[in-house]
Design an enzyme around this catalytic site. Structure first.
Site, mmCIF file in Angstrom:
data_model
loop_
_atom_site.group_PDB
_atom_site.id
_atom_site.type_symbol
_atom_site.label_atom_id
_atom_site.label_comp_id
_atom_site.label_asym_id
_atom_site.label_seq_id
_atom_site.Cartn_x
_atom_site.Cartn_y
_atom_site.Cartn_z
ATOM 1 N N ALA A 130 0.849 -1.232 -0.060
ATOM 2 C CA ALA A 130 -0.072 -0.096 0.251
ATOM 3 C C ALA A 130 1.136 1.108 -0.158
ATOM 4 O O ALA A 130 2.081 1.159 0.354
ATOM 5 C CB ALA A 130 -1.071 -0.235 0.745
ATOM 6 N N GLY A 186 0.735 -5.008 1.400
ATOM 7 C CA GLY A 186 -0.261 -5.168 -0.099
ATOM 8 C C GLY A 186 -0.049 -6.200 -1.581
ATOM 9 O O GLY A 186 -1.085 -6.251 -1.259
ATOM 10 N N GLU A 211 -0.256 -9.490 -0.631
ATOM 11 C CA GLU A 211 -1.994 -9.686 -0.308
ATOM 12 C C GLU A 211 -2.761 -9.808 -1.677
ATOM 13 O O GLU A 211 -3.399 -11.092 -1.728
ATOM 14 C CB GLU A 211 -2.401 -9.087 0.766
ATOM 15 C CG GLU A 211 -1.684 -8.897 1.788
ATOM 16 C CD GLU A 211 -2.074 -7.195 2.331
ATOM 17 O OE1 GLU A 211 -1.882 -6.775 2.514
ATOM 18 O OE2 GLU A 211 -2.315 -7.775 3.736
ATOM 19 N N GLU A 256 4.765 -4.592 7.019
ATOM 20 C CA GLU A 256 4.102 -4.030 7.683
ATOM 21 C C GLU A 256 4.520 -3.373 9.124
ATOM 22 O O GLU A 256 4.229 -2.685 9.329
ATOM 23 C CB GLU A 256 2.852 -4.354 7.779
ATOM 24 C CG GLU A 256 1.543 -3.958 6.698
ATOM 25 C CD GLU A 256 1.660 -5.557 5.890
ATOM 26 O OE1 GLU A 256 2.382 -6.351 5.633
ATOM 27 O OE2 GLU A 256 1.176 -5.123 4.770
HETATM 28 N N1 COA Z 1 4.468 2.875 -0.790
HETATM 29 C C1 COA Z 1 4.968 4.482 -1.379
HETATM 30 N N2 COA Z 1 6.609 4.603 -1.769
HETATM 31 C C2 COA Z 1 7.142 3.787 -1.698
HETATM 32 C C3 COA Z 1 6.736 2.536 -1.343
HETATM 33 C C4 COA Z 1 5.375 2.258 -0.286
HETATM 34 N N3 COA Z 1 4.537 0.889 -0.234
HETATM 35 N N4 COA Z 1 7.135 1.369 -1.408
HETATM 36 C C5 COA Z 1 8.676 1.616 -2.504
HETATM 37 N N5 COA Z 1 8.298 3.478 -2.920
HETATM 38 C C6 COA Z 1 9.170 4.268 -3.290
HETATM 39 C C7 COA Z 1 10.503 4.760 -2.464
HETATM 40 O O1 COA Z 1 9.645 5.917 -1.379
HETATM 41 C C8 COA Z 1 11.292 5.703 -3.829
HETATM 42 O O2 COA Z 1 10.639 6.898 -3.735
HETATM 43 P P1 COA Z 1 11.797 8.215 -3.685
HETATM 44 O O3 COA Z 1 12.631 7.107 -5.178
HETATM 45 O O4 COA Z 1 10.924 9.055 -4.143
HETATM 46 O O5 COA Z 1 12.907 7.647 -2.639
HETATM 47 C C9 COA Z 1 11.052 4.674 -4.742
HETATM 48 O O6 COA Z 1 9.580 3.777 -4.069
HETATM 49 C C10 COA Z 1 11.865 3.680 -4.961
HETATM 50 O O7 COA Z 1 11.982 2.235 -3.106
HETATM 51 P P2 COA Z 1 13.319 2.397 -2.637
HETATM 52 O O8 COA Z 1 12.837 2.561 -1.276
HETATM 53 O O9 COA Z 1 14.734 3.533 -3.508
HETATM 54 O O10 COA Z 1 13.748 1.070 -3.468
HETATM 55 P P3 COA Z 1 15.012 0.360 -2.535
HETATM 56 O O11 COA Z 1 15.423 -0.584 -4.472
HETATM 57 O O12 COA Z 1 15.896 0.428 -2.259
HETATM 58 O O13 COA Z 1 14.032 -1.057 -1.691
HETATM 59 C C11 COA Z 1 12.312 -1.752 -1.320
HETATM 60 C C12 COA Z 1 13.055 -1.398 -2.037
HETATM 61 C C13 COA Z 1 11.339 -2.530 -2.299
HETATM 62 C C14 COA Z 1 13.294 -2.588 -0.513
HETATM 63 C C15 COA Z 1 11.548 -0.531 -0.250
HETATM 64 O O14 COA Z 1 11.209 0.459 -1.175
HETATM 65 C C16 COA Z 1 10.997 -0.605 0.937
HETATM 66 O O15 COA Z 1 10.880 -1.059 1.497
HETATM 67 N N6 COA Z 1 9.936 -0.308 0.279
HETATM 68 C C17 COA Z 1 8.325 -0.874 1.414
HETATM 69 C C18 COA Z 1 7.800 -1.572 1.318
HETATM 70 C C19 COA Z 1 6.813 -1.438 2.520
HETATM 71 O O16 COA Z 1 7.096 -2.106 3.537
HETATM 72 N N7 COA Z 1 5.217 -1.920 2.307
HETATM 73 C C20 COA Z 1 4.511 -2.236 2.678
HETATM 74 C C21 COA Z 1 3.161 -1.152 2.817
HETATM 75 S S1 COA Z 1 2.252 -1.762 3.920
#
Ligand code: COA
Length: 261
Positions: free
Chosen positions: A66, A112, A115, A135
């Site tokens: 999400a 999400g 999910e 989460e």
């Molecule tokens: N919601 C909003 N933005 C998100 C996102 C999410 N769930 N997941 C990634 N993004 C965004 C990041 O903020 C980043 O934006 P920016 O370029 O403006 O900073 C962009 O996507 C790229 O992500 P980044 O974190 O830089 O990539 P990465 O390769 O270093 O890491 C992940 C990848 C997937 C490990 C990391 O993005 C992450 O942990 N995301 C969240 C996952 C999460 O907690 N999901 C559950 C949500 S309920």
């Protein structure tokens, strides 16, 4: 309909919905969820579409969860509960759709995203994919059915490991615990998903629908009730022209021509 956050393409008897916000790793904001819901409605009523594939744009992510910006902005318990219920209703729509939905997991399937994949009927992962329910790292819990569908798919122990730790696992590990059904080289993912989708799309659609609902209904009830439901669905498919065609074609040693009637 004109979509901003997803792409909907039709290829013969299948359709592909691609989450298309690669800059945020295809995170699901409210607008994307609304478009997903509308696309499912559109494809549900399109007789030519017999199977649907969900996938993500870009090479990095299926769906990274999400949208955390929207999660940060939630202001009350009531708003949070409504957020979860809204998402859950869209995932139920996928799960209960009479057409099969395959998840082609091309990268991160987190929160999400995981999910959503679990609400699909079959999950095919690229060998580069990573899955998890992170989460807990945000001070929340899964809200799109993760605490319910994950233990049903992989068992309570693995579900608690993933949900309580927030650990991300590889596609191979996901295969081992039963979170995905197939792992293929990343470059072959869409070809494999398309091939399976077309193969299912050529079966008798009413039989496919009845098989899907029988499994879904039966897996949420006791064996006797499930078998009774199966018998009623078996009765329904016996009343179809496709049953006559399928059995006759076998006996005449020719391919069946199913009509969906
Ligand atoms: N919601 C909003 N933005 C998100 C996102 C999410 N769930 N997941 C990634 N993004 C965004 C990041 O903020 C980043 O934006 P920016 O370029 O403006 O900073 C962009 O996507 C790229 O992500 P980044 O974190 O830089 O990539 P990465 O390769 O270093 O890491 C992940 C990848 C997937 C490990 C990391 O993005 C992450 O942990 N995301 C969240 C996952 C999460 O907690 N999901 C559950 C949500 S309920």
């Amino acid at each position: 309909m004109d979509y901003q956050n997803i792409l909907v393409t039709r290829e013969e008897d299948i359709a592909i919905i691609t989450f298309n916000r690669p800059k945020v790793l295809n995170a699901l904001n409210r607008a994307t969820m609304a478009e997903l819901s509308a696309a499912i409605d559109e494809l549900a009523s399109d007789e030519n579409v017999r199977c649907i594939i969900l996938t993500g744009a870009g090479e990095k992510a299926f769906v990274a969860g999400a949208d955390i910006r929207e999660l940060q902005a939630i202001e009350s318990a009531a708003e949070g509960a409504a957020f979860a219920a809204q998402g859950q209703s869209i995932l139920f729509k996928i799960e209960n759709l009479s057409k099969p939905v395959l998840a082609a997991i091309n990268g991160y399937a987190l929160g999400g995203g995981c999910e959503l994949a679990m609400a699909c009927d079959i999950r095919i992962a690229a060998d580069t994919a990573k899955l998890g329910q992170p989460e807990i790292n945000l001070g929340i819990i899964p809200g799109y059915g993760g605490t319910q569908r994950l233990p049903r798919l992989v068992g309570k122990g693995y579900a608690k490991w993933l949900i309580l730790s927030g650990d991300m696992i590889s596609a191979q590990e996901a295969l081992r615990i039963g979170l995905v059904e197939m792992v293929v080289p990343a470059e072959e993912l869409m070809a494999k998903a398309r091939e399976l989708a077309h193969r299912i799309a050529r079966k008798a659609p009413l039989a496919v629908a009845c098989a899907k609902t029988s499994i879904n209904v039966g897996s949420e009830t006791d064996l006797g009730t499930g078998c009774a439901y199966e018998a009623s669905q078996f009765g329904l498919v016996c009343a179809t022209e496709d049953r006559v065609e399928g059995t006759t074609a076998f006996l005449e040693k020719r391919p069946a021509q199913f009509k969906g009637k």
